[in-house]
Write a protein that holds these residues in place. Sequence first.
Motif, PDB file in Angstrom:
ATOM      1  N   GLN A  95       2.917  -9.371  23.856  1.00  0.00           N
ATOM      2  CA  GLN A  95       3.504  -8.393  24.775  1.00  0.00           C
ATOM      3  C   GLN A  95       4.705  -8.960  25.527  1.00  0.00           C
ATOM      4  OE1 GLN A  95       0.653  -6.546  27.330  1.00  0.00           O
ATOM      5  NE2 GLN A  95       2.095  -5.021  28.120  1.00  0.00           N
ATOM      6  N   SER A  96       4.678 -10.228  25.824  1.00  0.00           N
ATOM      7  CA  SER A  96       5.782 -10.840  26.551  1.00  0.00           C
ATOM      8  C   SER A  96       7.062 -10.899  25.709  1.00  0.00           C
ATOM      9  CB  SER A  96       5.399 -12.258  26.989  1.00  0.00           C
ATOM     10  OG  SER A  96       5.171 -13.095  25.859  1.00  0.00           O
ATOM     11  N   TYR A  97       6.923 -10.669  24.406  1.00  0.00           N
ATOM     12  CA  TYR A  97       8.070 -10.764  23.486  1.00  0.00           C
ATOM     13  C   TYR A  97       8.578  -9.383  23.066  1.00  0.00           C
ATOM     14  CZ  TYR A  97      10.888 -13.294  20.008  1.00  0.00           C
ATOM     15  OH  TYR A  97      11.921 -13.857  19.293  1.00  0.00           O
ATOM     16  N   HIS A  98       7.916  -8.321  23.549  1.00  0.00           N
ATOM     17  CA  HIS A  98       8.257  -6.966  23.113  1.00  0.00           C
ATOM     18  C   HIS A  98       9.725  -6.629  23.338  1.00  0.00           C
ATOM     19  CE1 HIS A  98       3.986  -5.021  22.900  1.00  0.00           C
ATOM     20  NE2 HIS A  98       4.112  -6.100  22.136  1.00  0.00           N
ATOM     21  N   GLN A  99      10.216  -6.868  24.530  1.00  0.00           N
ATOM     22  CA  GLN A  99      11.583  -6.478  24.861  1.00  0.00           C
ATOM     23  C   GLN A  99      12.593  -7.228  23.993  1.00  0.00           C
ATOM     24  OE1 GLN A  99      11.769  -3.893  26.998  1.00  0.00           O
ATOM     25  NE2 GLN A  99      13.930  -3.711  26.426  1.00  0.00           N
ATOM     26  N   HIS A 100      12.328  -8.508  23.792  1.00  0.00           N
ATOM     27  CA  HIS A 100      13.228  -9.301  22.953  1.00  0.00           C
ATOM     28  C   HIS A 100      13.202  -8.796  21.519  1.00  0.00           C
ATOM     29  CE1 HIS A 100      15.618 -12.804  21.878  1.00  0.00           C
ATOM     30  NE2 HIS A 100      14.797 -12.989  20.844  1.00  0.00           N
ATOM     31  N   PHE A 101      12.025  -8.451  21.015  1.00  0.00           N
ATOM     32  CA  PHE A 101      11.914  -7.954  19.648  1.00  0.00           C
ATOM     33  C   PHE A 101      12.683  -6.650  19.463  1.00  0.00           C
ATOM     34  CE2 PHE A 101       9.608  -5.199  16.590  1.00  0.00           C
ATOM     35  CZ  PHE A 101       9.954  -5.875  15.433  1.00  0.00           C
ATOM     36  N   LEU A 102      12.560  -5.761  20.418  1.00  0.00           N
ATOM     37  CA  LEU A 102      13.284  -4.494  20.320  1.00  0.00           C
ATOM     38  C   LEU A 102      14.792  -4.735  20.266  1.00  0.00           C
ATOM     39  CD1 LEU A 102      11.191  -2.359  22.839  1.00  0.00           C
ATOM     40  CD2 LEU A 102      11.243  -2.120  20.349  1.00  0.00           C
TER      41      LEU A 102
ATOM     42  N   LYS B  53       0.818  -1.211   0.000  1.00  0.00           N
ATOM     43  CA  LYS B  53       0.000   0.000   0.000  1.00  0.00           C
ATOM     44  C   LYS B  53       0.853   1.262   0.000  1.00  0.00           C
ATOM     45  CE  LYS B  53      -3.801  -2.144   2.604  1.00  0.00           C
ATOM     46  NZ  LYS B  53      -4.545  -2.141   3.895  1.00  0.00           N
ATOM     47  N   LYS B  54       2.181   1.101   0.046  1.00  0.00           N
ATOM     48  CA  LYS B  54       3.137   2.218   0.082  1.00  0.00           C
ATOM     49  C   LYS B  54       2.895   3.107   1.296  1.00  0.00           C
ATOM     50  CE  LYS B  54       3.708   2.218  -4.935  1.00  0.00           C
ATOM     51  NZ  LYS B  54       3.678   3.019  -6.182  1.00  0.00           N
ATOM     52  N   GLU B  55       2.640   2.471   2.432  1.00  0.00           N
ATOM     53  CA  GLU B  55       2.398   3.188   3.678  1.00  0.00           C
ATOM     54  C   GLU B  55       3.600   3.087   4.617  1.00  0.00           C
ATOM     55  OE1 GLU B  55      -2.461   2.364   3.907  1.00  0.00           O
ATOM     56  OE2 GLU B  55      -1.093   1.455   5.362  1.00  0.00           O
ATOM     57  N   GLN B  56       3.766   4.103   5.432  1.00  0.00           N
ATOM     58  CA  GLN B  56       4.768   4.029   6.495  1.00  0.00           C
ATOM     59  C   GLN B  56       4.243   3.120   7.605  1.00  0.00           C
ATOM     60  OE1 GLN B  56       5.243   8.275   7.439  1.00  0.00           O
ATOM     61  NE2 GLN B  56       7.321   8.179   6.612  1.00  0.00           N
ATOM     62  N   VAL B  57       5.155   2.683   8.469  1.00  0.00           N
ATOM     63  CA  VAL B  57       4.768   1.847   9.599  1.00  0.00           C
ATOM     64  C   VAL B  57       5.419   2.409  10.852  1.00  0.00           C
ATOM     65  CG1 VAL B  57       6.705   0.242   9.284  1.00  0.00           C
ATOM     66  CG2 VAL B  57       4.628  -0.529  10.454  1.00  0.00           C
ATOM     67  N   THR B  58       4.724   2.342  11.965  1.00  0.00           N
ATOM     68  CA  THR B  58       5.281   2.824  13.222  1.00  0.00           C
ATOM     69  C   THR B  58       5.728   1.642  14.071  1.00  0.00           C
ATOM     70  OG1 THR B  58       3.198   2.784  14.454  1.00  0.00           O
ATOM     71  CG2 THR B  58       3.674   4.769  13.153  1.00  0.00           C
ATOM     72  N   MET B  59       6.621   1.920  15.007  1.00  0.00           N
ATOM     73  CA  MET B  59       7.059   0.873  15.916  1.00  0.00           C
ATOM     74  C   MET B  59       5.895   0.380  16.756  1.00  0.00           C
ATOM     75  SD  MET B  59       9.302  -1.167  17.088  1.00  0.00           S
ATOM     76  CE  MET B  59      10.863  -0.586  16.403  1.00  0.00           C
ATOM     77  N   ASP B  60       5.012   1.268  17.152  1.00  0.00           N
ATOM     78  CA  ASP B  60       3.846   0.856  17.939  1.00  0.00           C
ATOM     79  C   ASP B  60       2.976  -0.128  17.159  1.00  0.00           C
ATOM     80  OD1 ASP B  60       4.611   2.397  20.080  1.00  0.00           O
ATOM     81  OD2 ASP B  60       3.295   4.084  19.591  1.00  0.00           O
ATOM     82  N   GLU B  61       2.801   0.119  15.853  1.00  0.00           N
ATOM     83  CA  GLU B  61       2.007  -0.790  15.029  1.00  0.00           C
ATOM     84  C   GLU B  61       2.668  -2.158  14.947  1.00  0.00           C
ATOM     85  OE1 GLU B  61      -0.268   1.910  11.683  1.00  0.00           O
ATOM     86  OE2 GLU B  61       1.907   1.678  11.502  1.00  0.00           O
ATOM     87  N   MET B  62       3.983  -2.168  14.793  1.00  0.00           N
ATOM     88  CA  MET B  62       4.695  -3.440  14.718  1.00  0.00           C
ATOM     89  C   MET B  62       4.569  -4.215  16.023  1.00  0.00           C
ATOM     90  SD  MET B  62       8.120  -2.762  12.412  1.00  0.00           S
ATOM     91  CE  MET B  62       8.571  -1.125  12.977  1.00  0.00           C
ATOM     92  N   LEU B  63       4.683  -3.513  17.143  1.00  0.00           N
ATOM     93  CA  LEU B  63       4.602  -4.177  18.439  1.00  0.00           C
ATOM     94  C   LEU B  63       3.213  -4.752  18.702  1.00  0.00           C
ATOM     95  CD1 LEU B  63       6.716  -1.755  20.660  1.00  0.00           C
ATOM     96  CD2 LEU B  63       7.309  -4.094  19.996  1.00  0.00           C
ATOM     97  N   LEU B  64       2.183  -4.147  18.094  1.00  0.00           N
ATOM     98  CA  LEU B  64       0.825  -4.666  18.263  1.00  0.00           C
ATOM     99  C   LEU B  64       0.662  -6.054  17.658  1.00  0.00           C
ATOM    100  CD1 LEU B  64      -1.413  -1.519  17.617  1.00  0.00           C
ATOM    101  CD2 LEU B  64      -1.156  -2.778  19.774  1.00  0.00           C
ATOM    102  N   THR B  65       1.530  -6.412  16.714  1.00  0.00           N
ATOM    103  CA  THR B  65       1.444  -7.730  16.084  1.00  0.00           C
ATOM    104  C   THR B  65       2.256  -8.780  16.847  1.00  0.00           C
ATOM    105  OG1 THR B  65       3.378  -7.502  14.626  1.00  0.00           O
ATOM    106  CG2 THR B  65       1.293  -6.577  13.842  1.00  0.00           C
TER     107      THR B  65
ATOM    108  N   ARG C 117      17.151  -4.793  14.665  1.00  0.00           N
ATOM    109  CA  ARG C 117      18.101  -4.590  13.563  1.00  0.00           C
ATOM    110  C   ARG C 117      18.281  -5.876  12.760  1.00  0.00           C
ATOM    111  NH1 ARG C 117      23.779  -1.808  14.849  1.00  0.00           N
ATOM    112  NH2 ARG C 117      22.288  -0.153  15.344  1.00  0.00           N
ATOM    113  N   GLU C 118      18.333  -7.000  13.456  1.00  0.00           N
ATOM    114  CA  GLU C 118      18.469  -8.298  12.801  1.00  0.00           C
ATOM    115  C   GLU C 118      17.226  -8.611  11.962  1.00  0.00           C
ATOM    116  OE1 GLU C 118      20.392 -12.328  14.424  1.00  0.00           O
ATOM    117  OE2 GLU C 118      18.462 -11.861  15.336  1.00  0.00           O
ATOM    118  N   TYR C 119      16.062  -8.259  12.483  1.00  0.00           N
ATOM    119  CA  TYR C 119      14.825  -8.475  11.736  1.00  0.00           C
ATOM    120  C   TYR C 119      14.822  -7.628  10.460  1.00  0.00           C
ATOM    121  CZ  TYR C 119       9.890  -8.716  10.528  1.00  0.00           C
ATOM    122  OH  TYR C 119       8.708  -8.903   9.852  1.00  0.00           O
TER     123      TYR C 119
END
Length: 241
Positions: free
Chosen positions: A61-68, A46-58, A72-74
């Motif tokens: 919650q228990s994995y948020h810290q590990h994902f952050l 859709k050629k849309e920007q994405v926010t970190m908050d939107e990514m974290l919603l997917t 960079r690897e992702y």
Amino acid sequence: MASMQGGQLPADANPSPINFSRVLQGVLFNSQLRDLTPFLLRKYQKKEQVTMDEMLLTVDQSYHQHFLGMFREYCESINLGFGIEIRQADPFGKVYDLVPILGLTYSGILDEEENIVSKVDILIFILTLIFLEGNCVSEEKLRKQLARWEMLAHKENISFREPWRFIVEDLVWTEYLSYRQVPNSDPARFEFLWGRRTLAETSKMKILLHAAKLNSEDPKAYPELYEEALDEERRAASARE
């Protein structure tokens, strides 16, 4: 990614589209991130920007810290796996652009979220193989390469039903691939070439740069392919003038 496994090639050989770090592969197939990649691809298409908050919603919650910690690897995995750069768009790291490095939109082949990583993997693999083989690949050779892909996928517990049907129906129908009879062949033989959508969306240079990056190589280490890709770039530039 099954088709992106393999060893390094010597500098006088063609770059291989089959080398992908198991660490990065593990990121894309991480079950904790199974909803994130399809979400990003929809945003990308859709050629849309994405926010970190939107990514974290997917992400759970228990994995948020590990994902952050592995973000960079992702991003590197998405770049290598899909040819898409997740580029920071603000100074605070909250908004990101999804930049097409390969140029491929994947239009029409990712409507269903199932097997999206494998579908893109097969598409990029075939496009690279066609370029390396002199801009076409025989049906016989592609079937052999696909059998190897399926064998590696099975070892990695990656399930993808009827990949050949995906190639001859989806990729040909969406014009990422062209399928034709080899001229003057008797008995009839068939081959695959880049389709009209591929020719419109990407280039030989982009495919070469991507393949070289997968193999941690300089694209100039493959002078004949590099010169061919450069010639195409020059012709395109002349046509725009």
